[in-house]
Design a protein around this motif. Structure first.
Motif, PDB file in Angstrom:
ATOM      1  N   GLY A  56       0.815  -1.209   0.000  1.00 30.09           N
ATOM      2  CA  GLY A  56       0.000   0.000   0.000  1.00 30.09           C
ATOM      3  C   GLY A  56       0.844   1.253   0.000  1.00 30.09           C
ATOM      4  O   GLY A  56       1.775   1.384   0.797  1.00 30.09           O
ATOM      5  N   GLY A  57       0.534   2.181  -0.903  1.00 27.25           N
ATOM      6  CA  GLY A  57       1.324   3.397  -1.037  1.00 27.25           C
ATOM      7  C   GLY A  57       1.256   4.303   0.170  1.00 27.25           C
ATOM      8  O   GLY A  57       2.279   4.829   0.632  1.00 27.25           O
ATOM      9  N   ARG A  58       0.062   4.522   0.706  1.00 30.70           N
ATOM     10  CA  ARG A  58      -0.073   5.376   1.888  1.00 30.70           C
ATOM     11  C   ARG A  58       0.662   4.760   3.080  1.00 30.70           C
ATOM     12  O   ARG A  58       1.343   5.463   3.846  1.00 30.70           O
ATOM     13  CB  ARG A  58      -1.550   5.581   2.232  1.00 30.70           C
ATOM     14  CG  ARG A  58      -2.258   6.600   1.358  1.00 30.70           C
ATOM     15  CD  ARG A  58      -3.742   6.619   1.634  1.00 30.70           C
ATOM     16  NE  ARG A  58      -4.388   5.381   1.206  1.00 30.70           N
ATOM     17  CZ  ARG A  58      -5.673   5.103   1.374  1.00 30.70           C
ATOM     18  NH1 ARG A  58      -6.457   5.969   1.990  1.00 30.70           N
ATOM     19  NH2 ARG A  58      -6.193   3.969   0.940  1.00 30.70           N
ATOM     20  N   GLU A  59       0.524   3.453   3.216  1.00 31.33           N
ATOM     21  CA  GLU A  59       1.201   2.756   4.300  1.00 31.33           C
ATOM     22  C   GLU A  59       2.725   2.852   4.142  1.00 31.33           C
ATOM     23  O   GLU A  59       3.456   2.976   5.135  1.00 31.33           O
ATOM     24  CB  GLU A  59       0.761   1.292   4.343  1.00 31.33           C
ATOM     25  CG  GLU A  59      -0.692   1.092   4.747  1.00 31.33           C
ATOM     26  CD  GLU A  59      -1.700   1.361   3.629  1.00 31.33           C
ATOM     27  OE1 GLU A  59      -2.908   1.314   3.919  1.00 31.33           O
ATOM     28  OE2 GLU A  59      -1.277   1.637   2.480  1.00 31.33           O
ATOM     29  N   ARG A  60       3.186   2.811   2.896  1.00 35.01           N
ATOM     30  CA  ARG A  60       4.623   2.905   2.614  1.00 35.01           C
ATOM     31  C   ARG A  60       5.155   4.283   3.016  1.00 35.01           C
ATOM     32  O   ARG A  60       6.229   4.396   3.617  1.00 35.01           O
ATOM     33  CB  ARG A  60       4.833   2.662   1.119  1.00 35.01           C
ATOM     34  CG  ARG A  60       6.127   1.976   0.751  1.00 35.01           C
ATOM     35  CD  ARG A  60       6.037   1.464  -0.673  1.00 35.01           C
ATOM     36  NE  ARG A  60       5.181   0.292  -0.748  1.00 35.01           N
ATOM     37  CZ  ARG A  60       4.450  -0.047  -1.822  1.00 35.01           C
ATOM     38  NH1 ARG A  60       4.459   0.722  -2.893  1.00 35.01           N
ATOM     39  NH2 ARG A  60       3.712  -1.132  -1.788  1.00 35.01           N
ATOM     40  N   ILE A  61       4.407   5.329   2.689  1.00 40.30           N
ATOM     41  CA  ILE A  61       4.816   6.694   3.041  1.00 40.30           C
ATOM     42  C   ILE A  61       4.871   6.847   4.559  1.00 40.30           C
ATOM     43  O   ILE A  61       5.835   7.396   5.114  1.00 40.30           O
ATOM     44  CB  ILE A  61       3.844   7.718   2.429  1.00 40.30           C
ATOM     45  CG1 ILE A  61       3.989   7.735   0.894  1.00 40.30           C
ATOM     46  CG2 ILE A  61       4.108   9.121   2.989  1.00 40.30           C
ATOM     47  CD1 ILE A  61       2.896   8.521   0.187  1.00 40.30           C
ATOM     48  N   ARG A  62       3.851   6.355   5.234  1.00 40.65           N
ATOM     49  CA  ARG A  62       3.809   6.493   6.696  1.00 40.65           C
ATOM     50  C   ARG A  62       4.936   5.709   7.354  1.00 40.65           C
ATOM     51  O   ARG A  62       5.587   6.200   8.292  1.00 40.65           O
ATOM     52  CB  ARG A  62       2.455   6.037   7.220  1.00 40.65           C
ATOM     53  CG  ARG A  62       1.305   6.938   6.815  1.00 40.65           C
ATOM     54  CD  ARG A  62      -0.028   6.445   7.331  1.00 40.65           C
ATOM     55  NE  ARG A  62      -0.090   6.484   8.782  1.00 40.65           N
ATOM     56  CZ  ARG A  62      -1.165   6.140   9.491  1.00 40.65           C
ATOM     57  NH1 ARG A  62      -2.261   5.725   8.870  1.00 40.65           N
ATOM     58  NH2 ARG A  62      -1.156   6.205  10.801  1.00 40.65           N
ATOM     59  N   ALA A  63       5.184   4.503   6.877  1.00 38.14           N
ATOM     60  CA  ALA A  63       6.250   3.687   7.460  1.00 38.14           C
ATOM     61  C   ALA A  63       7.607   4.352   7.270  1.00 38.14           C
ATOM     62  O   ALA A  63       8.449   4.358   8.178  1.00 38.14           O
ATOM     63  CB  ALA A  63       6.241   2.297   6.830  1.00 38.14           C
ATOM     64  N   TYR A  64       7.816   4.933   6.106  1.00 38.44           N
ATOM     65  CA  TYR A  64       9.089   5.596   5.809  1.00 38.44           C
ATOM     66  C   TYR A  64       9.271   6.822   6.701  1.00 38.44           C
ATOM     67  O   TYR A  64      10.337   7.039   7.284  1.00 38.44           O
ATOM     68  CB  TYR A  64       9.121   6.008   4.343  1.00 38.44           C
ATOM     69  CG  TYR A  64      10.436   6.616   3.896  1.00 38.44           C
ATOM     70  CD1 TYR A  64      11.533   5.825   3.620  1.00 38.44           C
ATOM     71  CD2 TYR A  64      10.558   7.994   3.732  1.00 38.44           C
ATOM     72  CE1 TYR A  64      12.734   6.380   3.199  1.00 38.44           C
ATOM     73  CE2 TYR A  64      11.751   8.565   3.310  1.00 38.44           C
ATOM     74  CZ  TYR A  64      12.835   7.750   3.053  1.00 38.44           C
ATOM     75  OH  TYR A  64      14.032   8.306   2.637  1.00 38.44           O
ATOM     76  N   ALA A  65       8.232   7.637   6.821  1.00 35.93           N
ATOM     77  CA  ALA A  65       8.310   8.837   7.644  1.00 35.93           C
ATOM     78  C   ALA A  65       8.551   8.493   9.108  1.00 35.93           C
ATOM     79  O   ALA A  65       9.351   9.146   9.795  1.00 35.93           O
ATOM     80  CB  ALA A  65       7.031   9.658   7.504  1.00 35.93           C
ATOM     81  N   GLU A  66       7.883   7.468   9.592  1.00 33.74           N
ATOM     82  CA  GLU A  66       8.049   7.071  10.991  1.00 33.74           C
ATOM     83  C   GLU A  66       9.443   6.507  11.248  1.00 33.74           C
ATOM     84  O   GLU A  66      10.051   6.775  12.287  1.00 33.74           O
ATOM     85  CB  GLU A  66       6.981   6.049  11.361  1.00 33.74           C
ATOM     86  CG  GLU A  66       5.579   6.640  11.451  1.00 33.74           C
ATOM     87  CD  GLU A  66       4.501   5.572  11.564  1.00 33.74           C
ATOM     88  OE1 GLU A  66       4.844   4.375  11.408  1.00 33.74           O
ATOM     89  OE2 GLU A  66       3.329   5.932  11.795  1.00 33.74           O
ATOM     90  N   ALA A  67       9.970   5.748  10.297  1.00 35.17           N
ATOM     91  CA  ALA A  67      11.279   5.122  10.474  1.00 35.17           C
ATOM     92  C   ALA A  67      12.408   6.137  10.436  1.00 35.17           C
ATOM     93  O   ALA A  67      13.428   5.983  11.117  1.00 35.17           O
ATOM     94  CB  ALA A  67      11.502   4.055   9.402  1.00 35.17           C
ATOM     95  N   HIS A  68      12.229   7.180   9.649  1.00 38.58           N
ATOM     96  CA  HIS A  68      13.307   8.151   9.458  1.00 38.58           C
ATOM     97  C   HIS A  68      13.096   9.449  10.231  1.00 38.58           C
ATOM     98  O   HIS A  68      13.929  10.364  10.145  1.00 38.58           O
ATOM     99  CB  HIS A  68      13.477   8.457   7.970  1.00 38.58           C
ATOM    100  CG  HIS A  68      13.965   7.282   7.187  1.00 38.58           C
ATOM    101  ND1 HIS A  68      15.301   7.038   6.958  1.00 38.58           N
ATOM    102  CD2 HIS A  68      13.297   6.259   6.589  1.00 38.58           C
ATOM    103  CE1 HIS A  68      15.438   5.922   6.247  1.00 38.58           C
ATOM    104  NE2 HIS A  68      14.237   5.433   6.016  1.00 38.58           N
TER     105      HIS A  68
END
Length: 274
Positions: A56-68
């Motif tokens: 999921g694209g939205r999930e990918r963006i959120r995971a990336y932002a949270e990780a970094h």
């Protein structure tokens, strides 16, 4: 196809990376959306390979932002930002499909034609949106592909993304079939896990972003579906002498005449021949 000769009744395809090699288009669209919103994010091919483990694209963006721990505009929640970015990214991606006229992966059209001629059910089960899927089906070839698919289940139908089995469970219900009557064509670890959790057997066709994923439990892992004059490369599993994926091979995998992969994955990464 008669039950007297086979138990195979349906083939269920994933979409992105399985039907067509769309993931590079997705990566580029994400980066263009970031740049147009003034956000200093750029996903390299190596980063995107890791990000594809999240469906999921939205999930990918959120995971990336949270990780970094990346900054975001004031007064904007991460959920709102992800939705805004993903909506823009999806529009860019669809433009790329329309203008780029992407083709299907090797062997896909042949297998679709064989399945339809044999009277099998053909379905799509994806974590992508209906709009994106319909755009791809309209522009993947010179003629629309939509009429090949009896059932299309997307993220607009099933909210839970892969590796949740929900999308495959819903697809089975729509087809009115049991897991042992269907086989899945996938390309990612999360897709493989989703299908296996729904009790389905899988054939994996890898690409540059997923060739090192963990495909434990898959029946066969290949670089492509292949053709009579273009043999696939077996990355894991036993094709028992077959050189391309056809209905006979899928039925053999489904009925258990070919051993599935062990529950553990090789320690060394699989390297495709150049």
């Amino acid at each position: 196809m008669s039950n007297a000769t086979t138990t195979l009744q349906a083939i269920i395809f994933d979409v992105d990376g399985t039907l067509a090699d769309t993931e590079e288009f997705h990566r580029q669209a994400f980066n263009e959306a970031f740049a147009e919103h003034g956000i200093n994010w750029h996903w390299s091919p190596e980063e995107y390979t890791e990000l594809l483990t999240t469906s999921g694209g939205r999930e990918r963006i959120r995971a990336y932002a949270e990780a970094h721990l990346l900054p975001r505009p004031d007064n904007v929640t991460l959920r709102e930002l992800a939705l805004k970015l993903h909506t823009h990214k999806s529009a860019i991606y669809r433009d790329k499909l329309v203008n780029g006229h992407i083709g299907l992966r090797p062997g896909v059209l042949r297998l679709l034609q064989e399945a339809r001629q044999a009277g099998l059910h053909i379905a799509l089960a994806t974590s992508s949106s209906t709009f994106n899927v319909e755009t791809l089906l309209l522009h993947a070839l010179d003629r629309p592909l939509r009429d090949y698919f009896e059932t299309v289940v997307t993220s607009d139908t099933v909210v839970d993304k892969k590796p949740s089995p929900a999308v495959y469970q819903f697809t089975l219900a729509e087809l009115g079939l049991a897991p042992d009557e269907c086989i899945v064509i996938e390309d990612t670890a999360s897709g493989n896990r989703a299908a296996r959790a729904a009790g389905l057997k899988t054939v994996i066709t890898t690409h540059r972003f997923t060739r090192h994923h963990d495909f434990s439990g898959a029946s066969l892992v290949l670089d492509q579906l292949g053709a009579p004059d273009d043999a696939f490369e077996v990355q894991a599993g036993n094709s028992h002498g077959a050189s391309y994926v056809d209905l006979r091979l899928l039925d053999a995998l489904l009925t258990g005449t070919m051993d599935p992969l062990a529950d553990s994955w090789p320690d060394e990464p699989i390297v495709m021949a150049k």
